[in-house]
Design a protein around this motif. Sequence first.
Motif, PDB file in Angstrom:
ATOM      1  N   PHE B 229       0.832  -1.203   0.000  1.00 15.29           N
ATOM      2  CA  PHE B 229       0.000   0.000   0.000  1.00 15.29           C
ATOM      3  C   PHE B 229       0.866   1.252   0.000  1.00 15.29           C
ATOM      4  CE2 PHE B 229      -3.937  -2.266   1.281  1.00 15.29           C
ATOM      5  CZ  PHE B 229      -4.735  -1.696   0.310  1.00 15.29           C
ATOM      6  N   VAL B 233       0.724   4.064  -2.909  1.00 14.93           N
ATOM      7  CA  VAL B 233       0.408   5.438  -2.541  1.00 14.93           C
ATOM      8  C   VAL B 233       1.549   6.365  -2.957  1.00 14.93           C
ATOM      9  CG1 VAL B 233       0.124   6.951  -0.561  1.00 14.93           C
ATOM     10  CG2 VAL B 233      -1.225   4.882  -0.745  1.00 14.93           C
ATOM     11  N   GLY B 236       1.417   6.592  -6.762  1.00 19.94           N
ATOM     12  CA  GLY B 236       0.192   7.136  -7.325  1.00 19.94           C
ATOM     13  C   GLY B 236      -0.729   5.978  -7.680  1.00 19.94           C
ATOM     14  N   MET B 284      11.091   2.952  10.545  1.00 19.04           N
ATOM     15  CA  MET B 284      10.061   3.937  10.219  1.00 19.04           C
ATOM     16  C   MET B 284      10.313   4.595   8.870  1.00 19.04           C
ATOM     17  SD  MET B 284      10.226   5.632  13.973  1.00 19.04           S
ATOM     18  CE  MET B 284       9.407   7.144  13.569  1.00 19.04           C
ATOM     19  N   TYR B 287       7.770   4.694   5.966  1.00 18.78           N
ATOM     20  CA  TYR B 287       6.551   5.445   6.263  1.00 18.78           C
ATOM     21  C   TYR B 287       6.823   6.929   6.251  1.00 18.78           C
ATOM     22  CZ  TYR B 287       5.229   0.778   7.389  1.00 18.78           C
ATOM     23  OH  TYR B 287       5.003  -0.567   7.291  1.00 18.78           O
ATOM     24  N   ILE B 288       8.038   7.291   6.695  1.00 15.04           N
ATOM     25  CA  ILE B 288       8.416   8.702   6.624  1.00 15.04           C
ATOM     26  C   ILE B 288       8.497   9.125   5.154  1.00 15.04           C
ATOM     27  CG2 ILE B 288      10.242  10.357   7.167  1.00 15.04           C
ATOM     28  CD1 ILE B 288      10.856   8.629   9.635  1.00 15.04           C
ATOM     29  N   MET B 290       6.871   7.869   2.674  1.00 16.87           N
ATOM     30  CA  MET B 290       5.515   7.984   2.143  1.00 16.87           C
ATOM     31  C   MET B 290       4.854   9.283   2.585  1.00 16.87           C
ATOM     32  SD  MET B 290       2.350   5.490   2.819  1.00 16.87           S
ATOM     33  CE  MET B 290       0.760   6.147   3.201  1.00 16.87           C
ATOM     34  N   SER B 291       4.999   9.636   3.874  1.00 12.30           N
ATOM     35  CA  SER B 291       4.335  10.871   4.309  1.00 12.30           C
ATOM     36  C   SER B 291       4.938  12.067   3.604  1.00 12.30           C
ATOM     37  CB  SER B 291       4.430  11.078   5.814  1.00 12.30           C
ATOM     38  OG  SER B 291       4.763   9.913   6.456  1.00 12.30           O
ATOM     39  N   LEU B 294       3.515  12.195   0.137  1.00 11.54           N
ATOM     40  CA  LEU B 294       2.107  12.606   0.119  1.00 11.54           C
ATOM     41  C   LEU B 294       1.922  14.072   0.459  1.00 11.54           C
ATOM     42  CD1 LEU B 294      -0.201   9.841   1.511  1.00 11.54           C
ATOM     43  CD2 LEU B 294       0.140  10.628  -0.806  1.00 11.54           C
ATOM     44  N   ILE B 295       2.791  14.567   1.366  1.00 19.39           N
ATOM     45  CA  ILE B 295       2.656  15.975   1.734  1.00 19.39           C
ATOM     46  C   ILE B 295       3.104  16.849   0.573  1.00 19.39           C
ATOM     47  CG2 ILE B 295       3.585  17.734   3.289  1.00 19.39           C
ATOM     48  CD1 ILE B 295       3.653  15.318   5.372  1.00 19.39           C
ATOM     49  N   TRP B 296       4.121  16.352  -0.143  1.00 18.73           N
ATOM     50  CA  TRP B 296       4.640  17.088  -1.295  1.00 18.73           C
ATOM     51  C   TRP B 296       3.672  16.963  -2.476  1.00 18.73           C
ATOM     52  CZ3 TRP B 296       8.147  14.423  -5.167  1.00 18.73           C
ATOM     53  CH2 TRP B 296       8.538  15.305  -6.179  1.00 18.73           C
ATOM     54  N   PRO B 298       0.012  15.263  -2.966  1.00 27.72           N
ATOM     55  CA  PRO B 298      -1.051  14.520  -2.284  1.00 27.72           C
ATOM     56  C   PRO B 298      -1.635  13.341  -3.071  1.00 27.72           C
ATOM     57  CG  PRO B 298      -1.341  16.857  -1.981  1.00 27.72           C
ATOM     58  CD  PRO B 298      -0.230  16.697  -2.976  1.00 27.72           C
ATOM     59  N   THR B 299      -1.349  13.193  -4.365  1.00 27.01           N
ATOM     60  CA  THR B 299      -1.844  12.000  -5.047  1.00 27.01           C
ATOM     61  C   THR B 299      -0.698  11.113  -5.542  1.00 27.01           C
ATOM     62  OG1 THR B 299      -2.033  13.250  -7.081  1.00 27.01           O
ATOM     63  CG2 THR B 299      -4.040  13.000  -5.816  1.00 27.01           C
ATOM     64  N   GLY B 300       0.437  11.178  -4.895  1.00 26.02           N
ATOM     65  CA  GLY B 300       1.541  10.303  -5.251  1.00 26.02           C
ATOM     66  C   GLY B 300       2.325  10.809  -6.443  1.00 26.02           C
TER      67      GLY B 300
END
Lengths: 327, 306
Positions: B229, B233, B236, B284, B287-288, B290-291, B294-296, B298-300
């Motif tokens: 996942f 994500v 995209g 981690m 996951y870091i 990925m965040s 996504l923050i940069w 938002p749709t991958g």
Amino acid sequence: MIGERYINGLVLAGFLAVPIWALAMDEPFTITLATRASVLAMAAVGLNIALGIGGLVSLGHAVFFGLGGYAMGILAHHAQTHAALDLGFLAIEGSRSMPVIWITAVTVSALAALLIGLLSLRTTGVYFIMITLAFGQMFFFFSISWSAYGGEDGLSIYVRNGFPGLDTLVPIQFFGLCFTALCAALLLHWRLRASPFGMALNAARQVPRRVETVGLNPMRLKLLAFVVSGAVTGLAGALFADLNRFVSPTMFSWQLSGELIVLIIIGGVGRLMGPVIGAALFVALEHFLGGLTDFWHVWLGAILLLIVLFARGGLIGILTGKDGPRV
Amino acid sequence: MSAILIIEQVLNGLQFGVMLFLMAAGLTLIFGVMGLINLAHGSLYMVGAFAAAAVAGATGSFVLALIAALAAAACAGTIVEIVVIRRLYRAAHLDQVLATFALILIFSEGTRWVFGSFPLFLDIPDYLSGPIALPGGIEYPLYRLALIGAGVLVAVELWWLTSRTRIGIQIRAGENDREMIAALGVDISRLYTLVFAMGAALAGLAGALVGAIQSVQVGMGEPVLILAFVVIVIGGIGSIKGAFIGSLLVGLTDTLGGVFLPELFKVFMDVGAATQTGSALASMAVYILMSVVLIWRPTGLFGMRA
């Protein structure tokens, strides 16, 4: 068809009657089960504020549950070992007092929710589900690898923390405490939903653009809902840790986040009492089916599937004959 | 820190990455075409691994085991699609998350019921075991190299399938406008079942291939599922290219982070604290990543729509 109000009354009455009956019959284990149900219910009531009113499908609420749990674990651990938590610039004494632990749990989880919310709410839909899941995993792996507080093995607290005027080791008194906390959370949800903030939030879930047009900021509404939601779940986490006198990384696991959603769905999304019914049924199933077969999750899965496929409004939906809000 | 170690770890990262791609490709297709979040994809991975272990145990043939894994996962996928998933295409994401979460419970406990709680083992066949010498004096396990090859091969085939064949055209059209292609005479529900079964087969193949280097046990699918996942994500949702690049990013970040972050922290910390901080941060890291993505965006990286 029964009105939702009567169902709500019946559920609360049942929640009180079972432990009182168990007290009379001298079955402390049943009281513990009821305590477990009310604590899980409270965690899900917290999530229901974000999910049910705000439409925020968070698959990472275990973060707040776990933070609440570790707030209790770390404070009680330092009190237990008589060593202050040394942060370099200040030393924090441990504590065995529930009010102190609760305030810490609520503050820490609210702050975490603020931070996670600020970052996650930039995304919507599946991306929001996934980013909250990712934050959950970050905390999960962090707690596993941070050996100062037990790492993978978790932390045991030998004596349940105290509350002024109560003997928390007596099951019925601890139940009373947890049930009161649950009622407070329910009251908060109820008042919140009827408040202008709740109305605006509800509208932001359904038609964000219109909410924006009338001059409200949907982002800020959702963020506030997420923070309140995280704080309530965090408090439930602290109680859960005290119930088991044990905290471990499983409190951060994504399965727990999933289970919190499950509790809400069984009862009915966006319903005041949905999580309470869900938690009661979940704990009852866990106890009775778990006693019959080791593989009770198969049946839990089947029941869930049936509810999702055929009873979208959950149990309250079936009983009242009305679908809940769409999320 | 030698160059050999670095190359070995990069290869490990690539191997992990391409296996993630097998999972992520199915997930991203299923989401792109049907709009479905399938949490039960990890269960299909597990089904593949168990089928392979059972068949390899009975016949001793690794090739038959792989075929069994593909077939079992595709069958399980088809049945699940017809019985449950089909009803969820128009449902809200929340319902999809929940129903597929329920499927995980059923699959996991059902497998435990049939096979017991003890892990099974799937052996690497003789002709793929042992190390192989690479240029530059590097000894690397042949099987892992074969996994990288297999993953790249599947990626190329998928690219060919989606961009050069009739089915691929229908799949891509289905992503854009399902009503229009239904109106043009494509049996949409059969197409959906096919895509789902294909995704399931890929997951089953990944389960069998990875099962030979890890143990085959209940619950093996969920960690991989979550990483898959993360991959889709990052890449995209709906994009095969995104899934491929995302897989390699995640595979490399996870593997290299685990080895090199503790080393990095040793430069300015004492050994104990460095190992602790480094490994905590390494677990981690994806996951870091990925965040941050996504923050940069938002749709991958390659995502078109939310």
